[in-house]
Design a protein around this motif. Structure first.
Motif, short mmCIF file in Angstrom:
data_model
loop_
_atom_site.label_atom_id
_atom_site.label_comp_id
_atom_site.label_asym_id
_atom_site.label_seq_id
_atom_site.Cartn_x
_atom_site.Cartn_y
_atom_site.Cartn_z
N ALA A 117 35.17 34.92 35.07
CA ALA A 117 36.39 35.66 34.72
C ALA A 117 36.09 37.15 34.61
CB ALA A 117 36.95 35.13 33.41
N GLN A 118 35.55 37.72 35.67
CA GLN A 118 35.11 39.11 35.62
C GLN A 118 36.26 40.12 35.60
OE1 GLN A 118 34.71 37.11 38.24
NE2 GLN A 118 34.91 38.17 40.20
N ASP A 119 37.50 39.65 35.79
CA ASP A 119 38.63 40.58 35.77
C ASP A 119 39.52 40.39 34.54
OD1 ASP A 119 39.53 38.12 36.59
OD2 ASP A 119 40.65 38.84 38.34
N VAL A 120 38.97 39.83 33.48
CA VAL A 120 39.70 39.77 32.21
C VAL A 120 38.89 40.55 31.17
CG1 VAL A 120 40.58 37.48 32.83
CG2 VAL A 120 38.62 37.67 31.28
N ARG A 136 38.18 37.27 45.17
CA ARG A 136 37.00 37.78 44.45
C ARG A 136 36.32 36.68 43.62
NH1 ARG A 136 40.04 43.40 42.53
NH2 ARG A 136 40.34 44.22 44.65
N ASP A 137 36.54 35.46 44.06
CA ASP A 137 35.99 34.30 43.37
C ASP A 137 34.47 34.30 43.46
OD1 ASP A 137 35.45 31.67 42.40
OD2 ASP A 137 37.42 31.01 43.10
N ARG A 138 33.81 34.12 42.30
CA ARG A 138 32.34 34.04 42.27
C ARG A 138 31.86 32.66 41.80
NH1 ARG A 138 29.35 38.62 42.52
NH2 ARG A 138 27.84 37.87 40.97
N MET A 139 32.81 31.69 41.78
CA MET A 139 32.45 30.31 41.45
C MET A 139 32.59 29.38 42.65
SD MET A 139 31.47 30.61 38.32
CE MET A 139 31.16 28.87 38.05
N GLN A 168 44.96 32.52 37.00
CA GLN A 168 45.92 32.14 35.97
C GLN A 168 45.73 32.95 34.70
OE1 GLN A 168 43.51 30.25 37.15
NE2 GLN A 168 42.60 28.90 35.61
N GLN A 169 44.54 33.54 34.54
CA GLN A 169 44.26 34.39 33.39
C GLN A 169 44.50 35.87 33.70
OE1 GLN A 169 43.32 33.74 30.28
NE2 GLN A 169 42.40 31.72 30.22
N SER A 170 44.12 36.29 34.90
CA SER A 170 44.21 37.71 35.23
C SER A 170 45.50 38.10 35.94
CB SER A 170 43.01 38.13 36.09
OG SER A 170 42.99 37.41 37.31
N ARG A 171 46.15 37.14 36.62
CA ARG A 171 47.39 37.43 37.33
C ARG A 171 48.39 36.28 37.12
NH1 ARG A 171 46.19 41.62 41.26
NH2 ARG A 171 48.22 41.18 42.21
N PRO A 172 48.74 36.02 35.86
CA PRO A 172 49.57 34.85 35.56
C PRO A 172 50.95 34.87 36.23
CG PRO A 172 49.37 36.29 33.63
CD PRO A 172 48.37 36.76 34.64
N THR A 229 48.72 31.67 49.40
CA THR A 229 48.81 33.02 48.83
C THR A 229 47.41 33.47 48.48
OG1 THR A 229 51.00 32.60 47.87
CG2 THR A 229 49.73 34.42 46.93
N GLU A 230 47.02 34.66 48.91
CA GLU A 230 45.70 35.19 48.56
C GLU A 230 45.86 36.31 47.54
OE1 GLU A 230 41.64 36.89 50.70
OE2 GLU A 230 42.83 35.30 51.62
N LEU A 231 45.12 36.20 46.45
CA LEU A 231 45.19 37.19 45.38
C LEU A 231 43.83 37.85 45.19
CD1 LEU A 231 47.19 35.16 42.68
CD2 LEU A 231 48.10 36.86 44.28
N PRO A 232 43.79 39.16 44.95
CA PRO A 232 42.52 39.85 44.68
C PRO A 232 42.09 39.57 43.25
CG PRO A 232 44.33 41.40 44.55
CD PRO A 232 44.93 40.10 44.96
N ALA A 233 41.62 38.36 43.03
CA ALA A 233 41.36 37.92 41.65
C ALA A 233 40.04 37.17 41.57
CB ALA A 233 42.50 37.01 41.19
#
Length: 261
Positions: free
Chosen positions: A168-171, A212-215, A242-246, A233-237
């Motif tokens: 969760a590097q973007d929270v 940006r998934d690292r898992m 669900q935590q950073s772009r709910p 849908t592709e999100l830069p997340a």
């Protein structure tokens, strides 16, 4: 006296009709409420149902009944059983959502008759006869997958640094710390459990790719979305949009709900 008795009988009949009418209106209202499909959400490894706490109120605000499954994370069969119980409890059709490992769970549990469609959020979508591990073969191991910590009973968890840097590097760091505290360790052997049926072969699917998934390697996410012919849908997340772009995640789920007849 007869006049009084007649009046009482008329009042009783009127009350009975009123009660019947109220009951019919209540039934009609219930049917109208349940005409919209419910949403059942399946969390992934290293999480629990609270991982969806930002998306759930956005769905509820649209009048959607939402249930977050609490997976035991002990095996694929156990998680599928928990999910099927949640599906069976719904009043009508279900949009079934899965994150990460939860994608493997909904692929199996999605065969339930009430399930109308599937939503994969940075999730695995194995083919029938394949396990989660086998689904990732041929793709690079994501950085976070190298940081699991196993206990004496074979349950894997993520240390706080890995949660903060890879999961969760973007929270915000404080939020990542809470996610570390509430995570559900998963039995390592579960990743080798094979799916017997793939619900996506017969039901429409939506897929959110976290670029940006690292898992899970983003290339693998894209390949799975293409294979199952999902509306993508592709999100830069990170791994947890669900935590950073709910709001973006809720929109995809709402699209699936709207498409359910």
């Amino acid at each position: 006296m007869n006049t009084i008795k007649s009046s009482i009988r008329l009042l009783a009949v009127a009350a009975a009709f009123a009660a019947t009418g109220a009951q019919a209106q209540s039934t009609d209202a219930a049917h109208a409420h349940h005409a919209k499909p419910s949403v059942v959400i399946v969390h992934g490894a290293f999480a629990d149902g609270s991982d969806w706490s930002k998306v759930i109120p956005l769905l509820q605000a649209k009048g959607i009944q939402v249930t977050a499954v609490q997976n035991p994370l002990t095996s694929l069969a156990d998680d599928v059983a928990a999910t099927r119980r949640a599906i069976a409890a719904q009043p009508g059709k279900v949009v079934l959502v899965g994150h990460s490992w939860g994608g493997t769970v909904i692929t199996e549990a999605g065969q339930h008759d009430k399930v109308a469609s599937l939503v994969y959020v940075a999730a695995f979508a194995p083919d029938a006869g394949k396990s989660t591990v086998e689904t990732g073969e041929g793709y690079p191991a994501a950085p976070g997958s190298k940081r699991f910590v196993a206990d004496a009973e074979g349950f894997l968890s993520l240390p706080e640094a890995a949660m903060r840097e890879d999961f969760a590097q973007d929270v915000p760091a404080k939020q990542a710390a809470i996610m570390t505290a509430t995570q559900g360790p998963i039995q390592a052997k579960a990743f080798a459990d094979k799916v017997t049926h793939a619900a996506w072969t017969s039901k429409p699917s939506w897929f959110i790719v976290a670029s940006r998934d690292r898992m899970i390697d983003p290339g693998l996410l894209r390949a799975m979305a293409k294979k199952i012919k999902a509306t993508t849908t592709e999100l830069p997340a990170s791994h947890v949009p669900q935590q950073s772009r709910p709001a973006d995640v809720a929109k995809v789920i709402l699209d699936a709900v709207a498409a359910t007849k």
